[in-house]
Design an enzyme around this catalytic site. Structure first.
Site, PDB file in Angstrom:
ATOM      1  N   PHE A 144       0.934  -1.241   0.070  1.00 26.28           N
ATOM      2  CA  PHE A 144       0.008   0.021  -0.015  1.00 26.28           C
ATOM      3  C   PHE A 144       0.919   1.192  -0.038  1.00 26.28           C
ATOM      4  O   PHE A 144       1.548   1.480   1.004  1.00 26.28           O
ATOM      5  CB  PHE A 144      -0.889   0.183   1.299  1.00 26.28           C
ATOM      6  CG  PHE A 144      -1.762   1.331   1.077  1.00 26.28           C
ATOM      7  CD1 PHE A 144      -2.921   1.228   0.364  1.00 26.28           C
ATOM      8  CD2 PHE A 144      -1.366   2.576   1.643  1.00 26.28           C
ATOM      9  CE1 PHE A 144      -3.968   2.476   0.308  1.00 26.28           C
ATOM     10  CE2 PHE A 144      -2.334   3.462   1.652  1.00 26.28           C
ATOM     11  CZ  PHE A 144      -3.563   3.677   1.102  1.00 26.28           C
ATOM     12  N   ASP A 230       9.366   3.162   2.106  1.00 27.88           N
ATOM     13  CA  ASP A 230       8.007   4.031   2.366  1.00 27.88           C
ATOM     14  C   ASP A 230       7.736   3.852   4.127  1.00 27.88           C
ATOM     15  O   ASP A 230       7.266   2.787   4.393  1.00 27.88           O
ATOM     16  CB  ASP A 230       6.829   3.433   1.612  1.00 27.88           C
ATOM     17  CG  ASP A 230       5.578   4.206   2.020  1.00 27.88           C
ATOM     18  OD1 ASP A 230       5.625   4.955   3.079  1.00 27.88           O
ATOM     19  OD2 ASP A 230       4.557   4.192   1.010  1.00 27.88           O
ATOM     20  N   LYS A 271       2.370  11.362   7.235  1.00 31.36           N
ATOM     21  CA  LYS A 271       1.473  10.765   8.532  1.00 31.36           C
ATOM     22  C   LYS A 271       2.086  11.550   9.726  1.00 31.36           C
ATOM     23  O   LYS A 271       1.961  12.970   9.867  1.00 31.36           O
ATOM     24  CB  LYS A 271       1.403   9.431   8.836  1.00 31.36           C
ATOM     25  CG  LYS A 271       0.449   9.006   7.650  1.00 31.36           C
ATOM     26  CD  LYS A 271      -0.090   7.426   7.782  1.00 31.36           C
ATOM     27  CE  LYS A 271      -1.212   7.177   6.869  1.00 31.36           C
ATOM     28  NZ  LYS A 271      -0.939   6.125   5.945  1.00 31.36           N
TER      29      LYS A 271
HETATM   30  C1  LIG Z   1      -1.159   6.004   4.204  1.00 30.69           C
HETATM   31  C2  LIG Z   1       0.100   5.731   3.629  1.00 30.69           C
HETATM   32  C3  LIG Z   1       0.327   6.156   2.183  1.00 30.69           C
HETATM   33  C4  LIG Z   1      -0.527   7.372   1.751  1.00 30.69           C
HETATM   34  O1  LIG Z   1      -0.682   8.485   2.371  1.00 30.69           O
HETATM   35  P1  LIG Z   1      -1.560   9.312   2.291  1.00 30.69           P
HETATM   36  O2  LIG Z   1      -1.282  10.557   2.984  1.00 30.69           O
HETATM   37  O3  LIG Z   1      -2.872   8.870   2.451  1.00 30.69           O
HETATM   38  O4  LIG Z   1      -1.648   9.979   0.643  1.00 30.69           O
HETATM   39  C5  LIG Z   1       1.412   5.633   1.658  1.00 30.69           C
HETATM   40  N1  LIG Z   1       2.248   4.790   1.994  1.00 30.69           N
HETATM   41  C6  LIG Z   1       1.940   4.038   3.245  1.00 30.69           C
HETATM   42  C7  LIG Z   1       2.893   2.689   3.790  1.00 30.69           C
HETATM   43  C8  LIG Z   1       0.827   4.537   3.959  1.00 30.69           C
HETATM   44  O5  LIG Z   1       0.573   3.762   5.159  1.00 30.69           O
END
Ligand SMILES: *Cc1c(COP(=O)(O)O)cnc(C)c1O
Length: 426
Positions: A144, A230, A271
């Site tokens: 994701f 990520d 985040k």
């Molecule tokens: C939440 C998340 C995203 C996307 O972030 P948004 O601010 O919702 O666009 C990408 N990668 C990971 C691992 C995430 O948990």
């Protein structure tokens, strides 16, 4: 704007006037403080999702909210057509904090992932000598990384993908936590990067083998491709290290001294870099990589705005000053120990897994069953908010400001709820 009088009214308004792109638990929240949230009727809950780990510092942290309001009353947005007096100091702070030469500021997580993909491709053509427009990035099954057209092009989630084509080319998907598959894929032509979550959060908190991320780092170096981590969900204290690629240390930005550190070439954050008070994301890299970005090649109107800079510095200071990384590591161990003891006494839960305060339990039922959802509804009634992910898995990720006493109270709620659920079902 009229204020809603009841949860029912608020839900009806969202249903009628909002696009139906989410299926929320039926609770309408109107206030948050630390580890708690309150609904419109005044009922108090423990937050066990933390807005997908954005609210690591706790709801409405006074230091972060204070930084935001002060900056918002002074200067909010200049665009990058001009300099502002917050961006430079923020960039110095965040690059020193995580140990990289440069940062590229964006707003949302998906934008930061898109930015990383663009940097890796450009690096491939300009530095590695990959054939023009043939660059490929290795990604992983069940990933994701966000919701843009390019990112969903390599998603494994059919709901996220179906009828959104044509898709973006240039991604090779392999099994997660499979070193041999990675080594094989790295031998293909024109590979520019490996994009990976150090723990797959949305997939149900999939934790790879202990040495896997270090192997990813090592193989990327060996094959001269960029290791792109990520850490939008796993980073910033959540998993008991400053980053999940730090392994089990709490060296707070000095991880390169630790033998467990799997150093990424590109670090993607979002985040919790704002403590959940403002959309802030960041891509960090050293000069030889970030050099490929030149004026006009990338940008964002809001990226690098002074409010974001002020908020992010305060949010990162809170992580360090309140030792939230260490707290996440300690409480995570207590949580898994209690859940493991509980699992030995119930048939309804088969497994607890995770790192730090990013954990999940696996419910003993079909992935398509509504058992995990029904348990979350009961948890809500008993004052704890969590959400299923991938059908029969419930993720547990409270704010990192939780105390040990509060954690034990939450474990009591979880255990009692599941026990009651089990006896009502049989
Ligand atoms: C939440 C998340 C995203 C996307 O972030 P948004 O601010 O919702 O666009 C990408 N990668 C990971 C691992 C995430 O948990």
């Amino acid at each position: 704007m009229e204020l809603v009088q009841s949860s029912k009214e608020a839900i009806a308004l969202e249903n009628k006037h909002g696009a139906h792109n989410y299926h929320p638990l039926p609770v309408v929240l109107s206030k948050g403080e630390g580890v708690y949230m309150w609904d419109v009727e005044g009922k108090k809950y423990y937050d066990f999702l933390s807005a997908y780990s954005a609210v690591n510092q706790g709801h409405c942290h006074p230091r972060i909210v204070g930084a935001m309001t002060e900056q918002a009353q002074t200067l909010t947005l200049t665009s990058r057509a001009f300099y502002n007096d917050v961006l430079g100091p923020y960039e110095k702070y965040v690059t020193e904090y995580f140990g990289f030469d440069k940062v590229l500021p964006m707003n949302t997580g998906a934008e930061a992932v898109e930015t990383a993909i663009k940097i890796a491709r450009k690096w491939g053509y300009e530095k590695k000598g990959v054939d023009e427009n043939e660059g490929k990035i290795i990604v992983f099954d069940q990933n994701f990384h966000g919701r843009t057209t390019t990112i969903i092009s390599f998603s494994s989630d059919q709901d996220a993908r179906r009828n959104f084509g044509p898709y973006t080319h240039g991604f090779i998907k392999i099994q997660y936590n499979d070193k041999e598959a990675l080594e094989e894929a790295l031998q293909l032509n024109n590979i520019v990067g490996v994009l990976i979550e150090p723990i797959q959060g949305e997939a149900g908190v999939n934790v790879p083998n202990e040495k896997f991320m270090q192997n990813v780092a090592k193989l990327c170096k060996e094959y001269n491709v960029l290791f792109m981590a990520d850490e939008i969900q796993t980073g910033i204290g959540r998993t008991g290290g400053l980053l999940a690629v730090c392994g089990n240390c709490s060296c707070q930005g000095h991880c390169e001294k630790q033998s467990t550190y799997a150093q990424p070439d590109i670090l993607i954050l979002g985040k919790a870099i704002s403590g959940g008070v403002y959309p802030v994301s960041a891509v960090l890299a050293n000069d030889e990589v970030m050099d490929v970005i030149t004026p006009g090649t990338h940008g964002s109107t809001f990226g690098g705005n002074p409010v974001a800079g002020a908020v992010a510095v305060a949010a990162l200071e809170v992580i360090r000053d309140e030792k939230l990384t260490q707290n996440a590591r300690r409480l995570g161990e207590i949580f898994r120990e209690r859940m493991n003891k509980f699992i030995a006494t119930t048939d309804l839960v088969t497994l607890v897994r995770g790192k730090g305060l990013l954990n999940a339990i696996v419910i003993n039922d079909e992935p398509t069953s509504s058992t995990a959802w029904n348990i979350c509804v009961k948890l809500k009634e008993n004052g704890l908010l969590a959400k299923p992910t991938h059908g029969n898995i419930i993720r547990f990720a409270p704010p990192l400001v939780m105390t040990e006493e509060q954690l034990h109270e939450c474990c009591d709620i979880i255990e009692n709820t599941i026990r009651d659920f089990e006896s009502s079902e049989s």
